[in-house]
Write an enzyme that holds these catalytic residues in place. Structure first.
Site, PDB file in Angstrom:
ATOM      1  N   CYS A  15       1.414  78.444  64.887  1.00  0.00           N
ATOM      2  CA  CYS A  15       2.751  78.020  64.471  1.00  0.00           C
ATOM      3  C   CYS A  15       3.709  78.120  65.656  1.00  0.00           C
ATOM      4  O   CYS A  15       3.329  78.550  66.749  1.00  0.00           O
ATOM      5  CB  CYS A  15       3.252  78.881  63.309  1.00  0.00           C
ATOM      6  SG  CYS A  15       3.450  80.632  63.721  1.00  0.00           S
ATOM      7  N   CYS A  18       4.059  81.475  67.382  1.00  0.00           N
ATOM      8  CA  CYS A  18       3.041  81.785  68.386  1.00  0.00           C
ATOM      9  C   CYS A  18       3.454  81.239  69.748  1.00  0.00           C
ATOM     10  O   CYS A  18       3.260  81.890  70.778  1.00  0.00           O
ATOM     11  CB  CYS A  18       1.689  81.200  67.970  1.00  0.00           C
ATOM     12  SG  CYS A  18       1.053  81.792  66.400  1.00  0.00           S
ATOM     13  N   ASP A 424      15.864  47.201  90.103  1.00  0.00           N
ATOM     14  CA  ASP A 424      16.037  46.860  91.511  1.00  0.00           C
ATOM     15  C   ASP A 424      15.358  45.553  91.903  1.00  0.00           C
ATOM     16  O   ASP A 424      15.723  44.943  92.893  1.00  0.00           O
ATOM     17  CB  ASP A 424      15.532  48.001  92.397  1.00  0.00           C
ATOM     18  CG  ASP A 424      14.039  48.234  92.238  1.00  0.00           C
ATOM     19  OD1 ASP A 424      13.493  47.815  91.210  1.00  0.00           O
ATOM     20  OD2 ASP A 424      13.430  48.831  93.138  1.00  0.00           O
TER      21      ASP A 424
END
Length: 446
Positions: A15, A18, A424
């Site tokens: 989870c 943890c 560019d």
């Protein structure tokens, strides 16, 4: 301080809590500049000058295990994902089948009443066996976290299902201790919880592995087998055994398997996957080539100078792995919430039980148990820990699919506010590949 982060594979996380504990443990290691853990990929990226042994030791002291991250082939990852999926589905199926049989008895009355203690004690033993077979990994992880003074999603599951089983056995063996109106068994509830959580884990594992593999497939541009020249003779060998200095023949239409130097031949190479430029580049003797680029015109002989993860393509895959471990600002908020989430849920479950016990209608004990167990199970923070990492993996995958290499996922969150894009050159906007847009027959001219 090292310039490239050390990547670790973490095992045992269930989870978001943890994730917070592993990150805290790694950040406390002397020499660590920053550590970021990704729940979806079960990996950690650590930047700093600390040794690998100290990092592994810190993770172990936090109650988890870690090894140095080793990139696996897509085939190995898919096989591991299939194995994990089959195991999770098998565990889920066993628990759900047992729960369904007991649920069926509740409606059809196939089994005798709870006063048949010997029979129901045997059923309780079988339920315990199924719980251990299908959900033993939850209980082991919960015990490990308890030994380290923490609580995780596994703790919530273990508390909920363990309470249901113990209460049911109490009703079976010592019913006089329980009010008559509250003498109900909850064996099927414990089995259903284990079954559905395992099913959710199976779906989660499948989604996580598919997202990870999908990203890597975008860069799976090297062949599995190559033609190696040895003493003037050609032999077809697996790419895995190719070493620096080997001479390889690359024919037209084949992808370059290694980074190297052309020692014989002249050809044009499509390097668009590296540079974005659609126009092929002419390479001749002495010219450098990169793994993953496409040989177009003629056969060339290449001397390998970098193989596997040491190639430019391997570096791109590593950048993707590092990007998965980077965190957008919103993830820090989730981590702070998750660090107190599990204790808050346990407290809320106890408060719920107390309210039903003192103020609820009869049978208070049954209502208190069911509501407390429901809070423990429903509030498991799986989605809390998985939502952002999975979003990152999907976002990186979509970006890579469009030819964008994201080095830090923080830009994904910032990209939501972009209202002007400056480019560019035209090469970054065009594909450079002709395609048929319309067809006309000769009769159309008349």
């Amino acid at each position: 301080m090292t310039t490239a982060p050390q990547l670790l594979s973490i095992a045992g996380m269930s989870c978001a809590g943890c994730v917070r504990r592993v990150e805290t443990a790694l950040n406390e290691v002397p020499g660590v500049t920053s550590a970021s853990v990704n729940f979806a990929s079960q990996t950690a990226a650590v930047l700093g000058s600390s040794s690998l042994d100290s990092l592994l030791s810190a993770v172990a002291q936090a109650g988890y295990s870690a090894v140095l991250f080793q990139p696996e082939s897509i085939r190995e990852q898919e096989e591991a994902a299939r194995s994990a999926l089959h195991l999770a589905i098998s565990r889920s199926g066993i628990a759900l089948l047992g729960g369904a049989l007991l649920m069926l008895d509740m409606h059809l009355g196939l089994l005798p009443g709870l006063e048949r203690q010997l029979l129901w004690s045997g059923i309780g033993g079988l339920v315990l066996l199924v719980l251990l077979l299908a959900g033993g990994h939850f209980y082991v992880a919960a015990w490990t976290s308890l030994r380290h003074g923490t609580a995780t999603m596994d703790s919530l599951i273990s508390l909920g299902t363990g309470t249901a089983w113990l209460y049911s056995m109490l009703v079976v063996l010592m019913p006089e201790l329980v009010p008559e109106a509250s003498r109900h068994q909850f064996f099927e509830a414990a089995l259903f919880v284990i079954g559905f959580v395992n099913l959710g884990k199976a779906l989660e594992t499948n989604a996580r592995s598919r997202a990870s593999v999908a990203i890597q497939k975008l860069f799976d541009l090297t062949p599995q087998y190559v033609t190696r020249l040895l003493n003037g003779a050609e032999e077809v060998v697996p790419l895995e055994i190719v070493q620096e200095g080997d001479e390889l023949r690359v024919r037209p239409g084949e992808y370059l398997p290694v980074d190297g130097v052309v020692i014989s031949g002249i050809s044009s190479v499509d390097q668009s996957m590296l540079t974005g430029e659609s126009e092929a580049v002419v390479v001749e003797t002495g010219g450098a080539v990169c793994a993953g680029t496409l040989n177009i015109d003629s056969s060339v002989i290449v001397r390998a100078e970098a193989v596997g993860s040491e190639t430019v393509l391997g570096g791109m895959i590593r950048l993707i792995a590092e990007a998965q471990n980077s965190k957008p600002p919103i993830a820090d908020l989730v981590d702070r919430i998750s660090s107190v989430f599990v204790p808050a849920v346990v407290g809320l479950a106890l408060l719920t039980a107390a309210l039903w016990w003192f103020f609820g209608p009869p049978p208070q004990l049954s209502f208190a148990l069911v509501t407390a167990m429901s809070v423990l199970i429903i509030a498991c923070p799986c989605a809390l820990g998985l939502a952002i990492p999975m979003s990152i993996m999907v976002g990186l995958g979509r970006a890579a699919n469009q030819g964008l290499l994201v080095r830090n996922c923080e830009v994904l969150e910032r990209a939501a506010n972009i209202d002007l894009l400056v480019v560019d050159k035209t090469g970054t906007l065009t594909l450079g590949e002709p395609r048929v847009t319309a067809m006309r027959g000769l009769n159309d001219e008349s």
